[in-house]
Design a protein around this motif. Structure first.
Motif, short mmCIF file in Angstrom:
data_model
loop_
_atom_site.label_atom_id
_atom_site.label_comp_id
_atom_site.label_asym_id
_atom_site.label_seq_id
_atom_site.Cartn_x
_atom_site.Cartn_y
_atom_site.Cartn_z
N ILE A 7 0.84 -1.19 0.00
CA ILE A 7 0.00 0.00 0.00
C ILE A 7 0.87 1.24 0.00
CG2 ILE A 7 -1.65 1.34 1.32
CD1 ILE A 7 -2.77 -1.11 2.31
N ALA A 8 0.53 2.18 -0.83
CA ALA A 8 1.26 3.44 -0.86
C ALA A 8 0.85 4.29 0.31
CB ALA A 8 0.95 4.18 -2.15
N LEU A 9 1.83 4.79 1.04
CA LEU A 9 1.59 5.68 2.15
C LEU A 9 2.85 6.47 2.36
CD1 LEU A 9 -0.01 3.05 4.19
CD2 LEU A 9 -0.79 5.35 4.48
N GLY A 10 3.14 7.44 1.64
CA GLY A 10 4.40 8.08 1.81
C GLY A 10 4.32 9.46 2.35
N VAL A 11 5.49 9.96 2.74
CA VAL A 11 5.57 11.33 3.16
C VAL A 11 6.55 12.01 2.26
CG1 VAL A 11 6.12 12.89 4.98
CG2 VAL A 11 5.17 10.67 5.47
N VAL A 20 5.42 15.44 5.54
CA VAL A 20 5.91 14.10 5.84
C VAL A 20 5.24 13.08 4.95
CG1 VAL A 20 6.24 12.42 7.67
CG2 VAL A 20 6.11 14.82 8.23
N THR A 21 5.93 11.95 4.66
CA THR A 21 5.33 10.93 3.83
C THR A 21 5.44 9.57 4.47
OG1 THR A 21 7.35 10.47 2.73
CG2 THR A 21 6.00 12.13 1.74
N LEU A 22 4.59 8.61 4.03
CA LEU A 22 4.76 7.27 4.53
C LEU A 22 4.05 6.24 3.70
CD1 LEU A 22 1.99 6.35 6.02
CD2 LEU A 22 2.79 7.91 7.74
N ALA A 23 4.27 4.97 4.02
CA ALA A 23 3.66 3.91 3.26
C ALA A 23 3.45 2.69 4.11
CB ALA A 23 4.53 3.55 2.08
N THR A 24 2.33 2.03 3.91
CA THR A 24 2.04 0.81 4.64
C THR A 24 2.44 -0.37 3.79
OG1 THR A 24 0.14 1.84 5.69
CG2 THR A 24 0.20 -0.54 5.68
N THR A 25 3.07 -1.37 4.37
CA THR A 25 3.52 -2.49 3.58
C THR A 25 2.63 -3.70 3.75
OG1 THR A 25 4.97 -3.17 5.37
CG2 THR A 25 5.93 -1.82 3.64
N VAL A 85 -7.49 10.71 3.04
CA VAL A 85 -6.11 10.84 2.60
C VAL A 85 -5.89 9.82 1.48
CG1 VAL A 85 -3.67 10.55 3.20
CG2 VAL A 85 -5.21 11.70 4.78
N ILE A 86 -5.31 10.28 0.38
CA ILE A 86 -4.98 9.40 -0.74
C ILE A 86 -3.47 9.27 -0.81
CG2 ILE A 86 -5.06 9.12 -3.26
CD1 ILE A 86 -7.61 10.86 -3.18
N THR A 87 -2.98 8.04 -0.99
CA THR A 87 -1.54 7.82 -1.12
C THR A 87 -1.24 7.14 -2.44
OG1 THR A 87 -1.62 5.66 0.00
CG2 THR A 87 -1.30 7.60 1.39
N VAL A 88 -0.14 7.53 -3.05
CA VAL A 88 0.31 6.95 -4.32
C VAL A 88 1.78 6.60 -4.18
CG1 VAL A 88 0.59 7.28 -6.81
CG2 VAL A 88 -1.32 8.38 -5.61
N ILE A 95 -2.27 2.99 -5.76
CA ILE A 95 -2.95 4.10 -5.10
C ILE A 95 -3.86 3.52 -4.02
CG2 ILE A 95 -4.87 4.07 -6.77
CD1 ILE A 95 -5.05 7.13 -6.42
N SER A 96 -3.97 4.21 -2.90
CA SER A 96 -4.89 3.81 -1.84
C SER A 96 -5.63 5.04 -1.35
CB SER A 96 -4.14 3.17 -0.66
OG SER A 96 -3.61 1.91 -1.00
N ILE A 97 -6.88 4.86 -0.96
CA ILE A 97 -7.65 5.94 -0.35
C ILE A 97 -8.07 5.49 1.04
CG2 ILE A 97 -9.68 5.14 -1.65
CD1 ILE A 97 -10.90 7.94 -1.22
#
Length: 206
Positions: A7-11, A20-25, A85-88, A95-97
């Motif tokens: 899952i994309a979750l960045g900062v 800040v950015t992040l990502a869930t694995t 929050v949307i992450t790419v 992409i995740s919402i």
């Protein structure tokens, strides 16, 4: 193929050092397109103790691999209201919402490469247009969510292996419609180059 467990979750910093950015694995995922790599972003400060942080609470339990054109959407386990929050992640091409920290949708995406790479950063959605047509390429951009003044957007595309965009983030049309309906102007979109963080960690960019 893109593994659904990534899952994309960045900062990413756009112009302020506080971004800040992040990502869930879920698990590592191979890249789909062979194209010019997007430069990685610099490491960001640890904001894990920030009490105002947006925390990822739950991700969709997807089994198996997700092919280009596939998407998943399930709001049944998420609150009806809450911050979107949307992450790419450009490395995973995912992409995740999230609503109130709960993932409600995810899809494999196209992105810009070679001469027109998709920029990383933290962006607010500044325009919504379900029937948008590009004034640069005279091409339809259904369910367009504008991120930048120079045309970078999320929009419906034909998401297939070997395809790329002119810098936008292309998503399957059915997913694009659901995404369009779920977001409002000002919602945060975080675009990163492989930044990852576990479930339960804060997303202070939000």
């Amino acid at each position: 193929m893109v593994h659904p467990s990534y899952i994309a979750l960045g900062v990413a910093a756009v112009c302020a050092a506080t971004s800040v950015t992040l990502a869930t694995t879920r698990a590592p995922a191979p890249r789909i397109l062979i194209s010019q790599a997007v430069p990685p972003i610099a490491p960001l400060p640890d904001r894990s103790r920030d009490p105002a942080a947006y925390t990822i609470k739950h991700v969709l339990p997807i089994k198996g691999a997700m092919r280009m054109g596939d998407f998943h959407w399930d709001e049944s386990g998420a609150p009806r209201d809450g911050r979107i929050v949307i992450t790419v992640d450009l490395v995973a091409q995912v992409i995740s919402i999230f609503r109130d920290g709960y993932e409600i949708g995810t899809a494999a995406v196209l992105y810009g490469a070679d001469a027109k790479p998709t920029p990383t950063g933290v962006y607010p959605i500044t325009q919504k247009d379900a029937d948008h047509v590009s004034n640069i390429y005279d091409a339809p951009m259904p369910y367009m969510l504008r991120l930048t003044n120079d045309g970078i957007s999320i929009h419906a595309s034909e998401v297939r292996d070997g395809y790329m965009t002119h810098g936008c983030i292309g998503v399957p049309r059915p997913f694009a419609k659901k995404l369009f309906d779920a977001v409002k102007l000002g919602d945060t979109v975080i675009v990163t180059h492989g930044e990852k963080l576990g479930v339960g960690k804060p997303v202070t960019a939000a």
